[in-house]
Each structure stands twice: as structure tokens, then as C-alpha cells.
Scaffold this motif. Structure first.
Motif, short mmCIF file in Angstrom:
data_model
loop_
_atom_site.label_atom_id
_atom_site.label_comp_id
_atom_site.label_asym_id
_atom_site.label_seq_id
_atom_site.Cartn_x
_atom_site.Cartn_y
_atom_site.Cartn_z
N GLU A 66 50.54 -43.49 10.56
CA GLU A 66 51.85 -43.22 9.94
C GLU A 66 52.30 -44.41 9.09
OE1 GLU A 66 54.54 -42.15 13.08
OE2 GLU A 66 53.49 -40.26 13.49
N ILE A 85 47.74 -35.78 0.47
CA ILE A 85 48.00 -34.52 1.16
C ILE A 85 46.72 -33.99 1.80
CG2 ILE A 85 48.69 -32.10 0.88
CD1 ILE A 85 50.51 -33.14 -1.48
N LYS A 86 45.67 -33.95 1.02
CA LYS A 86 44.39 -33.40 1.48
C LYS A 86 43.84 -34.15 2.70
CE LYS A 86 39.65 -32.73 -0.19
NZ LYS A 86 38.77 -32.92 -1.36
N GLU A 89 47.39 -35.08 5.73
CA GLU A 89 48.09 -33.99 6.40
C GLU A 89 47.33 -33.56 7.68
OE1 GLU A 89 50.59 -30.47 4.53
OE2 GLU A 89 48.48 -29.90 4.77
N GLU A 94 50.84 -31.33 9.80
CA GLU A 94 51.61 -30.87 8.65
C GLU A 94 53.09 -31.23 8.75
OE1 GLU A 94 52.68 -26.75 6.25
OE2 GLU A 94 51.31 -26.68 7.96
N LYS A 95 53.71 -30.91 9.86
CA LYS A 95 55.15 -31.16 10.02
C LYS A 95 55.47 -32.65 9.92
CE LYS A 95 59.02 -30.23 13.11
NZ LYS A 95 59.43 -29.62 14.38
N ASN A 96 54.71 -33.47 10.61
CA ASN A 96 54.94 -34.91 10.61
C ASN A 96 54.67 -35.52 9.22
OD1 ASN A 96 55.71 -37.31 11.93
ND2 ASN A 96 53.57 -37.84 12.28
N PHE A 97 53.62 -35.05 8.57
CA PHE A 97 53.29 -35.54 7.22
C PHE A 97 54.48 -35.35 6.29
CE2 PHE A 97 51.97 -34.92 2.88
CZ PHE A 97 51.03 -35.92 2.66
N TRP A 98 55.02 -34.13 6.26
CA TRP A 98 56.11 -33.82 5.32
C TRP A 98 57.42 -34.46 5.74
CZ3 TRP A 98 54.76 -32.88 0.72
CH2 TRP A 98 53.51 -32.32 0.48
N GLY A 118 52.14 -30.14 -2.90
CA GLY A 118 52.50 -29.64 -1.58
C GLY A 118 53.13 -28.27 -1.61
N ARG A 121 56.93 -28.11 -0.58
CA ARG A 121 57.34 -28.47 0.78
C ARG A 121 58.20 -29.71 0.84
NH1 ARG A 121 51.69 -27.77 3.77
NH2 ARG A 121 50.98 -27.94 1.64
N GLN A 125 61.97 -29.86 2.48
CA GLN A 125 62.34 -30.85 3.51
C GLN A 125 63.66 -31.48 3.16
OE1 GLN A 125 60.80 -32.04 6.43
NE2 GLN A 125 59.46 -30.27 6.26
#
Length: 129
Positions: A66, A85-86, A89, A94-98, A118, A121, A125
Motif C-alpha cells: 500500500e 491498475i493492471k 489492483e 479492488e476495493k482497497n486499490f480504489w 478504471g 471508478r 469513489q
């Protein structure tokens, strides 16, 4: 292989698919975490795609992944957005990335590219806050 030491300059032209790339991944995993992070940070400006492939294999703790993502969002160029992203993520989820991407202060161009690649997305957010 215990005496092998790679430098960012030695591997900067790598793609991640040759036998020597397997050796680099194995070598990297055996390094202490701080040295792995330092190596990846040094390699980033030389070949960000290969750096992200190595990050996926580096077996870093979640917090370090992170923190590295945050660092690259702040210092990376907008042309890295799609590869971030690729590659990250799946590592971060996914949720934590965004969530992280929406909280970091990035350049307007980086924000646009992240949002574009994305599929909107990042914008959702921000709207969902």
C-alpha cells in the motif's frame, strides 16, 4: 546463485518473461523487506512495467504494498496509470486499490488517466464520499 546481486540498471531492459527474470524474482524475495523496497523504487523510473511485475512477486507485507502504491501515485507519471491498475489492483484488492487511489493527492492528469482506465471508478469513489 547465493552470490548473485542484481542492480536496477542491469534489469531495466527486462520484460519479465525470460529465465533470468525468474532468477531476479527469486533473488528479490530473499532480500530483507527494506532492500526489496529500495530496489523497486530505484528500478521504477528505469522500467515501471517490470517493476510492477516484480512487485507482484516480491511477497511484501500488505502495508508495504500500500505504501509503495501511494508513493507511485504521488511520484509516477500519468502514463503509468493503466499498468498500476493492471498490476496492483489484484495485489491490493479492488476495493482497497480504489480507496487508496481516491485518497491520494495526485496530479489532475494522473487522476484523469486513473479514472479513464478504471472505468470511472475513481470518480465514483469521490462521489461516494
Amino acid at each position: 546463485m547465493d552470490d548473485i546481486h542484481f542492480t536496477p540498471e542491469q534489469v531495466a531492459s527486462r520484460s519479465g518473461i525470460a529465465q533470468v527474470d525468474k532468477d531476479v524474482r527469486h533473488w528479490l524475495v530473499r532480500l530483507p523487506i527494506a532492500e526489496r523496497l529500495d530496489f523497486l523504487k530505484q528500478l521504477w523510473p528505469l522500467n515501471y512495467r517490470y517493476t510492477l511485475k516484480l512487485l507482484q512477486a516480491a511477497q511484501l507485507p500488505r502495508q508495504e504494498n500500500e505504501d509503495m502504491f501511494r508513493h507511485w501515485l504521488r511520484t509516477g507519471q500519468h502514463n503509468t496509470a493503466q499498468e498500476l491498475i493492471k498490476r496492483l489492483e489484484p495485489v491490493l484488492g479492488e476495493k482497497n486499490f480504489w480507496k487508496i487511489a481516491s485518497q491520494e493527492v495526485v496530479t489532475p492528469v494522473m487522476w484523469e488517466f486513473l479514472n479513464y482506465y478504471g472505468g470511472g471508478r475513481l470518480g465514483s469513489q469521490v462521489d461516494g464520499k
